[in-house]
Design a protein around this motif. Structure first.
Motif, mmCIF file in Angstrom:
data_model
loop_
_atom_site.group_PDB
_atom_site.id
_atom_site.type_symbol
_atom_site.label_atom_id
_atom_site.label_comp_id
_atom_site.label_asym_id
_atom_site.label_seq_id
_atom_site.Cartn_x
_atom_site.Cartn_y
_atom_site.Cartn_z
ATOM 1 N N TYR A 154 56.743 90.937 -109.566
ATOM 2 C CA TYR A 154 56.587 92.390 -109.545
ATOM 3 C C TYR A 154 55.432 92.792 -110.453
ATOM 4 O O TYR A 154 54.975 92.017 -111.288
ATOM 5 C CB TYR A 154 57.864 93.093 -110.006
ATOM 6 N N GLU A 155 54.976 94.018 -110.256
ATOM 7 C CA GLU A 155 53.930 94.609 -111.099
ATOM 8 C C GLU A 155 54.426 95.979 -111.549
ATOM 9 O O GLU A 155 54.728 96.837 -110.707
ATOM 10 C CB GLU A 155 52.636 94.755 -110.306
ATOM 11 N N PRO A 156 54.566 96.210 -112.859
ATOM 12 C CA PRO A 156 55.053 97.508 -113.333
ATOM 13 C C PRO A 156 53.930 98.535 -113.449
ATOM 14 O O PRO A 156 52.853 98.246 -113.980
ATOM 15 C CB PRO A 156 55.618 97.164 -114.718
ATOM 16 N N TRP A 157 54.191 99.720 -112.970
ATOM 17 C CA TRP A 157 53.283 100.850 -113.151
ATOM 18 C C TRP A 157 54.019 101.893 -113.997
ATOM 19 O O TRP A 157 55.114 102.334 -113.630
ATOM 20 C CB TRP A 157 52.901 101.473 -111.808
ATOM 21 N N GLY A 158 53.442 102.265 -115.121
ATOM 22 C CA GLY A 158 54.049 103.302 -115.945
ATOM 23 C C GLY A 158 53.879 104.675 -115.318
ATOM 24 O O GLY A 158 52.826 104.992 -114.764
ATOM 25 N N LEU A 159 54.918 105.479 -115.401
ATOM 26 C CA LEU A 159 54.873 106.846 -114.885
ATOM 27 C C LEU A 159 55.074 107.799 -116.058
ATOM 28 O O LEU A 159 56.107 107.760 -116.739
ATOM 29 C CB LEU A 159 55.961 107.050 -113.833
ATOM 30 N N PHE A 160 54.090 108.637 -116.307
ATOM 31 C CA PHE A 160 54.111 109.565 -117.437
ATOM 32 C C PHE A 160 53.802 110.969 -116.938
ATOM 33 O O PHE A 160 53.185 111.157 -115.892
ATOM 34 C CB PHE A 160 53.081 109.156 -118.492
#
Length: 312
Positions: A176-182
């Motif tokens: 998996y590849e994590p994408w931060g959501l802000f």
């Protein structure tokens, strides 16, 4: 769609697309030069280790001599592309990364409208430092978007002891590849509905079928045809980018910013879904590449999509 880009292009080299613009500039310098609250969302895949796109490291990648770029082994006679070795970063380099993204995220907060979202790519090694820095800069952590994708990272037996410990892997195989959501905080006392009415921000756009945007997205490796169009080392597939770009503007209006444009894949996704976007890229070769790559990626994205995503 018509958009006056004069206040964004400043005196930087600029190239115009159908509804978007590419600008050759350093992201720090550009975000300091434009007006506050100028964009509605940010979608970007930054240089995780900060230094992997330095001229010296890019030269090492090109001639296959390594540096921070690891040359993975070939399987079944298939040549693999180099990958950044983020485990090679020293403690001081990790501290530098944290400070870099702290300062960068403060500028993102400057140009984002209140309630605007930031989608930022990361990886399992550096997500903790990266997300902590962005939060410390004043942006609200709203979760992670998990891109399910098989990579060549991890899963190896202990180096030089593969035969002695055949049942062991040094670390988990990447899946998996994590994408931060802000989100930039809403003004005090303002509800999401108020923010939508005033700034066109505050939430995420639902899928075209009316279902909510979800935080796990099945993906795959970037299709070869897209890599041939835009041979950037960290090119993400249009089938994935279109989904997060689409979700980033809750009302389907506004401007999407990518401060680390590379060869323009985020801009191409915005073009494909009919959004206005701005791509910032400091490296001249990638900026020039984007001029031809963006319209070609926007045109073939649906044809090569690994997932069915019907656009409104």
């Amino acid at each position: 769609m018509i958009q006056d880009w004069s206040s964004f292009s400043q005196n930087f080299p600029t190239h115009f697309f159908t509804s978007s613009v590419a600008i050759q500039a350093d992201s720090f310098a550009w975000m300091q030069s434009v007006a506050e609250n100028s964009v509605h969302s940010v979608v970007t895949d930054p240089p995780y280790g900060v230094k992997e796109y330095d001229a010296v490291q890019l030269e090492k990648r090109a001639n296959g001599s390594g540096g921070i770029w690891r040359i993975p082994p070939a399987f079944d006679g298939s040549k693999r592309s180099p990958l950044p070795r983020f485990t090679a970063l020293s403690h001081s380099e990790r501290e530098h990364l944290s400070q870099y993204f702290l300062e960068w995220a403060r500028l993102v907060g400057r140009v984002l409208r209140p309630g605007g979202h930031l989608f930022i790519a990361s990886n399992s090694f550096l997500a903790q430092e990266l997300f902590s820095s962005v939060s410390a800069a004043g942006l609200e952590f709203r979760g992670q978007i998990i891109r399910l994708v098989r990579t060549l990272r991890g899963g190896d037996r202990p180096k030089n002891a593969e035969g002695e410990y055949p049942e062991v892997c040094s670390m988990a195989r990447g899946a998996y590849e994590p994408w931060g959501l802000f989100r930039k905080p809403l003004p005090k006392g303002m509800k999401v509905s108020d923010c939508l009415a005033r700034y066109q921000t505050g939430g995420l756009r639902r899928k075209p079928d009316g279902k909510p945007f979800e935080d796990v997205i099945e993906s795959g490796r970037t299709p070869q045809r897209e890599r041939e169009i835009a041979p950037h080392p960290s090119l993400k597939p249009q089938s994935f980018l279109r989904q997060i770009v689409y979700a980033s503007l809750p009302l389907g209006e506004g401007i999407v910013l990518d401060p680390f444009m590379g060869s323009g894949s985020t801009v191409a996704a915005a073009e494909a879904v009919g959004y206005h976007s701005i791509g910032i890229e400091r490296i001249a070769d990638y900026f020039e590449m984007s001029r031809e790559a963006v319209p070609m990626l926007a045109e073939i994205g649906v044809q090569t999509a690994q997932l069915e995503f019907t656009l409104a």
